[in-house]
Design an enzyme around this catalytic site. Structure first.
Site: not given
Ligand code: GLY
Ligand code: MN
Ligand code: MN
Length: 444
Positions: A260, A408, A384, A361, A39, A354, A243, A406, A271, A350, A388
């Site tokens: 993050d 960002e 960002e 994103h 529920d 974005h 992630h 990172r 973000d 990466h 690593y």
């Molecule tokens: N938080 C997802 C990214 O940084 O793309």
């Molecule tokens: Mn992020």
């Molecule tokens: Mn991001």
């Protein structure tokens, strides 16, 4: 709280309708309600395209735009008022509210859509619709089209073309208006406060979720209904999991924490990532990697502005990071060759960013006609870079392994370059250490 004014939704609908071919209809469904378990439902989040054109916050709704329709171009199907259901689940706008509060020209109960929508589609040449993103709605739409086809012998005219709505709509969404940037700045400001609060609270012996709680506290206190995505609070080697979502490990003295996280205001995301020492002081190795990531982020900012193409910022981060890794002895060889062979990807796997907007994103093409898109004022994006160093990377001395960093921030392209939306959050080693030292002095 900052929000998109009603007039802006009307302006967007008009702008979309002006770009549609003559004698056409655009159809968009609201997001479904998803069951979490039995529920219990997931918190409702409106579909971004539907929200962009309507600002209508309810599920079980369908929006139709029919340029030139005599009885009104903007038609909304939505739930009927229902005192019993509203007692349990909350207010519904109903058809009157759809018109008076949300600017619809015409509104019908969602339960009548099978009877009414085929009649609105009939005789239009083109249907603008995002085929393939919502299987259930795809099926309904085909049923409505088949209703029209079945009446063809009696003179009914089914549409001859389906047109992907996304090209038009997502290009509109890519360029942020002044009102959108105001909301995005508000979301960013709350997220900045949340990151500061988490840095101030950090100490060995807490768990990652303690810091997540500090973030959530600031998000909710700022009026955000929810984070824009699952917050990542990753201590020590967890920072190397891009992630990471568990957020339940212990914060240890000498380790870093990578956070993050960003909140969402009126369906607009922020973000932000910061990486800081659990105990407030960077080790020599942590500092060296941190300053390299920061240098690459600065190089990326310099490549963001009108006339510069999308990939220049990413290329700038790759150059700085590869050269830095050679300098530190983590990569060996010529920088150009290491870039050509993508050797840097063992550490930086990466992209540098974005698009950012209603979706974290966000929508929008990165290439046009096979070429990287050239940036224009109003486009919002993240910057960002990260490094690593895997715990099992036997090619590097042990002292470097397990470091994941990172940084960002969110920016908008301006006429001269770019503006940082996430300003005010410590970024340099000195700024981070000073903020954390001050918090410790106060607590002592
Ligand atoms: N938080 C997802 C990214 O940084 O793309
Ligand atoms: Mn992020
Ligand atoms: Mn991001």
């Amino acid at each position: 709280m900052a929000s998109i004014p009603k007039s802006e939704y009307a302006r967007r609908r008009k702008a979309l309708m002006e770009q549609m071919e003559p004698n056409s209809i655009a159809i968009l469904p609201a997001a479904a309600v998803y069951i979490r378990n039995r529920d219990v439902e997931h918190i409702y989040r409106q579909d971004s395209d539907f929200q962009y054109l309507s600002g209508f916050p309810e599920p079980e709704a369908v929006l139709a735009l029919i340029p030139g329709r005599e009885h009104g171009e903007y038609v909304l199907f939505c739930r009927e008022r229902n005192p019993e259901r509203e007692l349990w689940d909350g207010h519904r706008a109903g058809q009157d509210g759809a018109i008076s509060e949300y600017g619809a020209d015409d509104a019908f109960p969602i339960g009548d859509i099978d009877d009414i929508l085929p009649g609105l589609i009939e005789g239009r040449d083109r249907v603008y619709y995002a085929l393939g993103t919502n299987q259930e709605f795809d099926r309904h739409l085909m049923e409505w089209i088949n209703v029209i086809r079945s009446k063809a012998s009696r003179g009914a005219q089914p549409p001859s073309e389906f047109v992907a709505l996304n090209h038009l709509l997502h290009d509109m969404r890519l360029f942020k208006s002044a009102a959108e940037l105001k909301v995005m700045r508000a979301a960013a400001a709350i997220s900045v406060r949340a990151h500061i609060r988490a840095m101030q609270a950090s100490r060995a012996g807490l768990h990652e979720y303690h810091l997540e709680a500090e973030l959530d506290y600031e998000f909710r206190k700022g009026g955000a209904k929810m984070p824009a995505y699952g917050s990542i609070v990753a201590a020590g080697r967890n920072g190397c999991i891009l992630h990471y979502q568990e957020n339940d490990a212990l914060l240890r003295n000498g380790d870093l924490v990578l956070i993050d996280a960003g909140c969402e205001i009126d369906c607009y995301a922020s973000d932000i990532t910061r990486t800081f020492p659990v105990n407030g002081t960077f080790s020599a190795e942590q500092k060296a990697i941190y300053e390299l990531v920061l240098e690459s982020q600065e190089a990326a900012f310099a490549e963001i502005g009108p006339g510069k193409h999308w990939n220049l910022a990413h290329e700038a981060t790759v150059k700085v990071i590869t050269a830095g890794l050679v300098r530190l002895g983590l990569l060996h060889g010529s920088v150009d060759e290491l870039i050509a062979s993508e050797a840097y990807k063992a550490f930086y796997m990466h992209r540098a960013g974005h698009w950012l907007g209603m979706d974290v994103h966000d929508v929008g093409e990165y290439k046009l006609g096979g070429e990287w898109r050239v940036l224009e004022p109003g486009m919002a994006l993240t910057v960002e870079p990260g490094i690593y160093i895997a715990t099992d990377n036997a090619d590097v001395p042990k002292k470097w392994r397990g470091i994941g960093i990172r940084i960002e921030d969110d920016v908008v392209v301006t006429r001269k370059g770019c503006d940082i939306l996430t300003e005010g959050l410590p970024r340099t080693v000195a700024e981070v250490e000073a903020l954390m030292a001050a918090a410790r002095t106060q607590a002592a």
